[in-house]
Scaffold this motif. Sequence first.
Motif, PDB file in Angstrom:
ATOM      1  N   SER A  15       0.819  -1.207   0.000  1.00 41.74           N
ATOM      2  CA  SER A  15       0.000   0.000   0.000  1.00 41.74           C
ATOM      3  C   SER A  15       0.850   1.253   0.000  1.00 41.74           C
ATOM      4  CB  SER A  15      -0.937   0.005   1.207  1.00 41.74           C
ATOM      5  OG  SER A  15      -0.211   0.030   2.413  1.00 41.74           O
ATOM      6  N   GLN A  84       0.116   3.548 -11.677  1.00 37.78           N
ATOM      7  CA  GLN A  84      -0.630   2.937 -10.580  1.00 37.78           C
ATOM      8  C   GLN A  84      -0.783   3.914  -9.424  1.00 37.78           C
ATOM      9  OE1 GLN A  84       1.149  -0.644  -9.051  1.00 37.78           O
ATOM     10  NE2 GLN A  84      -0.170  -0.699  -7.262  1.00 37.78           N
ATOM     11  N   GLN A  87      -3.565   6.155 -10.268  1.00 34.02           N
ATOM     12  CA  GLN A  87      -4.855   5.462 -10.182  1.00 34.02           C
ATOM     13  C   GLN A  87      -5.343   5.404  -8.746  1.00 34.02           C
ATOM     14  OE1 GLN A  87      -4.064   1.670 -11.984  1.00 34.02           O
ATOM     15  NE2 GLN A  87      -4.078   2.465 -14.074  1.00 34.02           N
ATOM     16  N   GLN A  88      -4.415   5.228  -7.803  1.00 33.63           N
ATOM     17  CA  GLN A  88      -4.783   5.100  -6.395  1.00 33.63           C
ATOM     18  C   GLN A  88      -5.029   6.442  -5.725  1.00 33.63           C
ATOM     19  OE1 GLN A  88      -1.569   2.886  -4.674  1.00 33.63           O
ATOM     20  NE2 GLN A  88      -2.319   0.919  -5.383  1.00 33.63           N
ATOM     21  N   ASN A  89      -4.340   7.498  -6.165  1.00 30.94           N
ATOM     22  CA  ASN A  89      -4.360   8.771  -5.437  1.00 30.94           C
ATOM     23  C   ASN A  89      -4.841   9.960  -6.254  1.00 30.94           C
ATOM     24  OD1 ASN A  89      -2.861   7.942  -2.805  1.00 30.94           O
ATOM     25  ND2 ASN A  89      -1.600   7.127  -4.456  1.00 30.94           N
ATOM     26  N   THR A 433     -11.205  -5.830   2.152  1.00 31.78           N
ATOM     27  CA  THR A 433      -9.774  -5.592   2.169  1.00 31.78           C
ATOM     28  C   THR A 433      -9.245  -5.556   3.606  1.00 31.78           C
ATOM     29  OG1 THR A 433      -9.897  -3.176   2.348  1.00 31.78           O
ATOM     30  CG2 THR A 433     -10.114  -4.128   0.149  1.00 31.78           C
ATOM     31  N   CYS A 439     -14.503  -4.366  -1.711  1.00 26.91           N
ATOM     32  CA  CYS A 439     -13.802  -4.192  -2.984  1.00 26.91           C
ATOM     33  C   CYS A 439     -14.458  -5.073  -4.037  1.00 26.91           C
ATOM     34  CB  CYS A 439     -12.321  -4.546  -2.827  1.00 26.91           C
ATOM     35  SG  CYS A 439     -11.357  -4.438  -4.348  1.00 26.91           S
ATOM     36  N   ASP A 445      -6.455  -3.102  -6.845  1.00 26.81           N
ATOM     37  CA  ASP A 445      -7.095  -1.809  -7.102  1.00 26.81           C
ATOM     38  C   ASP A 445      -7.669  -1.186  -5.839  1.00 26.81           C
ATOM     39  OD1 ASP A 445      -6.521  -2.051  -9.816  1.00 26.81           O
ATOM     40  OD2 ASP A 445      -8.402  -3.114 -10.221  1.00 26.81           O
ATOM     41  N   CYS A 446      -7.697  -1.929  -4.750  1.00 25.75           N
ATOM     42  CA  CYS A 446      -8.337  -1.443  -3.522  1.00 25.75           C
ATOM     43  C   CYS A 446      -7.388  -1.463  -2.328  1.00 25.75           C
ATOM     44  CB  CYS A 446      -9.560  -2.301  -3.191  1.00 25.75           C
ATOM     45  SG  CYS A 446     -10.766  -2.475  -4.514  1.00 25.75           S
ATOM     46  N   MET A 448      -5.372   0.780  -1.138  1.00 29.09           N
ATOM     47  CA  MET A 448      -5.471   1.985  -0.323  1.00 29.09           C
ATOM     48  C   MET A 448      -6.895   2.518  -0.364  1.00 29.09           C
ATOM     49  SD  MET A 448      -2.587   2.761   1.110  1.00 29.09           S
ATOM     50  CE  MET A 448      -2.503   4.516   1.377  1.00 29.09           C
ATOM     51  N   GLN A 450      -9.912   5.085  -0.235  1.00 28.47           N
ATOM     52  CA  GLN A 450     -10.024   6.497  -0.575  1.00 28.47           C
ATOM     53  C   GLN A 450     -10.819   7.235   0.514  1.00 28.47           C
ATOM     54  OE1 GLN A 450      -8.221   7.659  -3.066  1.00 28.47           O
ATOM     55  NE2 GLN A 450      -7.582   5.527  -3.358  1.00 28.47           N
TER      56      GLN A 450
END
Length: 478
Positions: A15, A84, A87-89, A433, A439, A445-446, A448, A450
């Motif tokens: 993560s 990536q 995509q996460q942040n 998760t 998720c 994809d999950c 971290m 949000q």
Amino acid sequence: MKRHHALLIGLSMASALMLGAPTRAAQPAPASPIAAARAAPDARAALAMLDALAAGRWAAATHGFDAAMRQGLSSEKLRQLWQQLQQQNGAYLGHGAAEAVPAPAPYRNVLVPLRFSRATLGLLLSYDARGALAGLHIVPVAPSAAAPQPTGAVAARLARQAACLRAQPVAVDSTGAVLHGTLTLPRSGAGPFAAVLLLPGSGPVDENGNAPGALGNSMYQQLAYDLTCQGYAVLRYNKLGLAPSTGNGNDVTLATYVRNTRDLVTWLARRSAINPHKIVLMGHSEGGLIALAAAPGLKIAGVISLEGPGEPMARIIESQAIAEAKLRGASRAQIAQERVQIDATLAAIRRSHGVSLSLGGALARNPFARLFAPAAGLLRSEINVDPARLARAIHVPMLITQGGKDVQVLPGNGRRLARAAPQATLARFPDMTHDLIHCAGKAIDCVMPQPGDVLDAHLVARVVRWLDALRATPRHAA
């Protein structure tokens, strides 16, 4: 006051998104600005590398890598990891000033804040004595930066639930320090109330479940509000060394955390609003291990392990690291090399003395040794502890949750723990998760959560049902 370093189960290497070889724990020491930092060679190199990343010049971004970095992080892998990260942040918006931060000799570290649309993270770059880039790690920003705040559905839900509870600040003396936290009590219903003590996971996670630049959906506050609105008092707190709690967050062991837990239970049991015969320990991640270790000898009604380890921490570290390596596309040879490095790190920690691990010789080149060095004292107290053995001594009801998309405490831990505990109930959540979020897609994809992610509703409902059944149990049966 020293900052808190700990093994990252809650904030795993996956993560945190490790790019290459990290040289610090995932929360660096507080950034120390230096005069003309932008003019320093390392700072100039760091900003040049970041500018190349932002411009999509992947080959240029790898200039200056040392041999190990060139072998492990090609320009194509660097491109994939940068994408990536966004995509996460969220979209990359820009960076702050480069700052020097402490590093073990002979390395020099530079920290650059990165602003994304949904989070602010730090790019930690480590340079060797020759000026080559030896480590690249995405970390939470310095604690002085604003912590992420819950948004959307989370913010709206917390605002609505505030009407059904009363929140009180708490200060509890323990191990020569003061633990600060919050006790939430139901507004309706007659006390004394059954209570839950929420033990947090590892890393710089505050009483709400947030970490600057990383976690921002207030998962512990969500859980506390969910349970309080169902009639339960909940105590959550900041660990030693995590402001406003006092103490040294580096100089801790499992025994330290056990003492903190027992002092908090004693404090709860003495409150007139709390039923002392209906107190439950609820530990998330590393907090699950702490709950198992603290429970014997305490007058508690039950234990809840939320994604807690079911095998020794040494195995958790290895499985977590190998899972992260596979996610970033490491080869079999690279994974085998990482296993050797992990074994060497654990052996060195077992032989070590004091708070941190001294880095010399091969250890100075071992990325895992550098990563875990600040938390050697805590790790030394935990790595050989078998949670299943501890669970055999738990003779009160126990609820164990296991998420099918937990990539930090892998599925199988829950089963091992449940087989050992005399009065255990195992609750599986195929799409949950490690951070208790539903998720629907791939686990990667999950990793971290949000700021707007609400806790898995199935988890909350299952915990409430278990607590309701426990509350209805006569005192002598519990």
